[in-house]
Design an enzyme around this catalytic site. Structure first.
Site, PDB file in Angstrom:
ATOM      1  N   GLY A  82       9.483   4.845  -8.332  1.00  0.00           N
ATOM      2  CA  GLY A  82       9.527   3.990  -7.144  1.00  0.00           C
ATOM      3  C   GLY A  82       8.144   3.780  -6.588  1.00  0.00           C
ATOM      4  CB  CYS A 135       3.983   6.224  24.698  1.00  0.00           C
ATOM      5  SG  CYS A 135       3.398   4.785  25.612  1.00  0.00           S
TER       6      CYS A 135
END
Length: 423
Positions: A277, A346
């Site tokens: 992959g 944040c």
């Protein structure tokens, strides 16, 4: 090798300037190269030439329909780990006989969907799963082809979060119990044993762990055949790494891996399946982001960009390295600057790199995160109500948006308000 190169000082994706794509779709975005996807698939396919084999792309790395169709057109099979991935593979035109279903937690609904739609094999991870497949197959009047994933207790020498072949990992059955589990499989209705499955982890940079695992599989094949099981297929998983840091020694090449497979397993006469992959998709993609601010801290400079950990989570999750380069090359002789490169989310974990040397940059300059094609877009989220970023596929001098950026309205409208809060 990839097809993201500088021409006249500007980073190009094949024949398209990255600046042109950024102007058309905005930032941040993912960009994939068709030529790189095709080249990397062919490297694996060619490496196993002379053996009966199937390269099944591990679509958990990057599962956009356009990527799947690109690889399916080359004859790729697909390795899926959920009902959703199975549906994606079928939607991309991949026939059931080229789809392998892996994963430790297959539900009865997923098993039924795969049996009804066609499946090459289930890679079975436990006795309870085997019993479930038997029950569903019997109920549907089908025969489920299975391999059993054995855990060879081999250290893959990779990051702990992506190692899967040690005895303490959740994957597969201990190889010491394989004979008993295969005997159980032979006794259950609706099952047809076709082979053995093994996968020891991801981002391996040496061949030795593969060799150790495959030798154990070769011994097990002979033992199980002596017990009367028709072992004709060996699923070897994936895991070969890519060079995330261009300055580091490169991992083994597919041709070296293929030679090792032939050396260790070629005498068994089995069909070989491999499930790469990352090596197919990783270097076939970049994430492009724009500088919002350059901020001076107490003892460092921060490059605050509009890409964030929700767009590319690998650095936050794995402490993973991505080479980060300017889309427009620095002028000759310019002295690099040193930055902490961070996103706007944040969280202190929304940090892509610390103390990274890169060309001196200003607000609105573009940067590219290399080797971001695998486990980038597929692991993205809408944390902080940030839209999933576009995916773009380049083919020569053409590009197309293969997943657009949703609007805030579309995101909000997916929520449902209960009756008692209406009005």
């Amino acid at each position: 090798m990839d097809h993201f190169l500088y021409r006249d000082g500007v980073l190009h994706a094949e024949d398209v300037p990255v600046t042109e794509i950024a102007a058309a779709v905005g930032t941040p975005f993912y960009c994939y190269s068709t030529a790189t996807l095709e080249r990397h698939f062919r490297l694996f396919d060619d490496a196993l030439e002379g053996m009966d084999h199937l390269v099944c792309y591990a679509m958990k790395a990057a599962s956009n329909q356009a990527i799947l169709r690109t690889l399916a057109a080359l004859g790729a099979g697909m390795d899926v780990v959920s009902g959703g991935e199975y549906a994606r593979a079928k939607a991309a035109g991949v026939p059931g006989e080229r789809i392998v279903f892996s994963g430790v937690g297959k539900t009865e609904e997923e098993i039924a969907a795969a049996l009804s739609g066609g499946i090459r094999q289930f890679n079975v991870e436990s006795e309870p799963e085997m019993a479930a497949i038997s029950a569903v197959a019997s109920r549907l009047g089908r025969e489920a082809p299975i391999t059993i994933r054995v855990n060879p207790d081999v250290d893959a020498k990779t990051h702990a979060k992506i190692a899967t072949g040690k005895s303490e990992n959740k994957f597969g059955i201990p190889i010491s119990r394989a004979r008993d589990v295969y005997a159980l499989a032979a006794s259950l209705p609706g099952l047809k044993v076709v082979g053995i499955d093994v996968h020891i982890g991801s981002q391996l940079t040496q061949l030795a762990p593969f060799e150790a695992a495959y030798r154990k599989v070769a011994e097990l094949t002979e033992t199980l055949r002596a017990d009367g099981h028709d072992i004709k297929r060996l699923d070897l998983g994936g895991g070969l790494g890519i060079p995330y840091e261009r300055s580091n020694t490169a991992p083994p090449l597919p041709v070296e891996y293929g030679a090792m497979v032939k050396r260790e397993l070629g005498h068994l006469g089995c069909e070989i399946e491999i499930e790469p992959g990352r090596l197919i998709a990783g270097n076939a993609g970049i994430m492009v982001s724009k500088v919002i601010y350059v901020k001076s801290g107490e003892d460092r400079e921060f490059l605050i960009v509009d890409g964030a950990m929700n767009d590319l989570i690998r650095p936050a999750m794995y402490e993973a390295h991505h080479d980060i380069v300017p889309v427009v090359e620095a002028a000759p002789g310019q002295v690099p600057a040193t930055y902490d490169i961070v996103g706007p989310v944040c969280e202190s974990g929304d940090t892509f790199a610390k103390g990274r040397d890169i060309a001196k940059l200003e607000a609105d300059d573009l940067i590219a995160f290399r080797s971001a094609g695998a486990y980038g877009a597929v692991m993205a989220s809408e944390y902080n109500t940030r839209p999933l970023i576009p995916e773009v596929l380049v083919n020569g001098d053409q590009f197309a948006v293969i997943r657009r950026r949703p609007s805030y309205e579309e995101m909000i409208n997916r929520d449902s308000i209960p009756e008692w809060l209406e009005g």
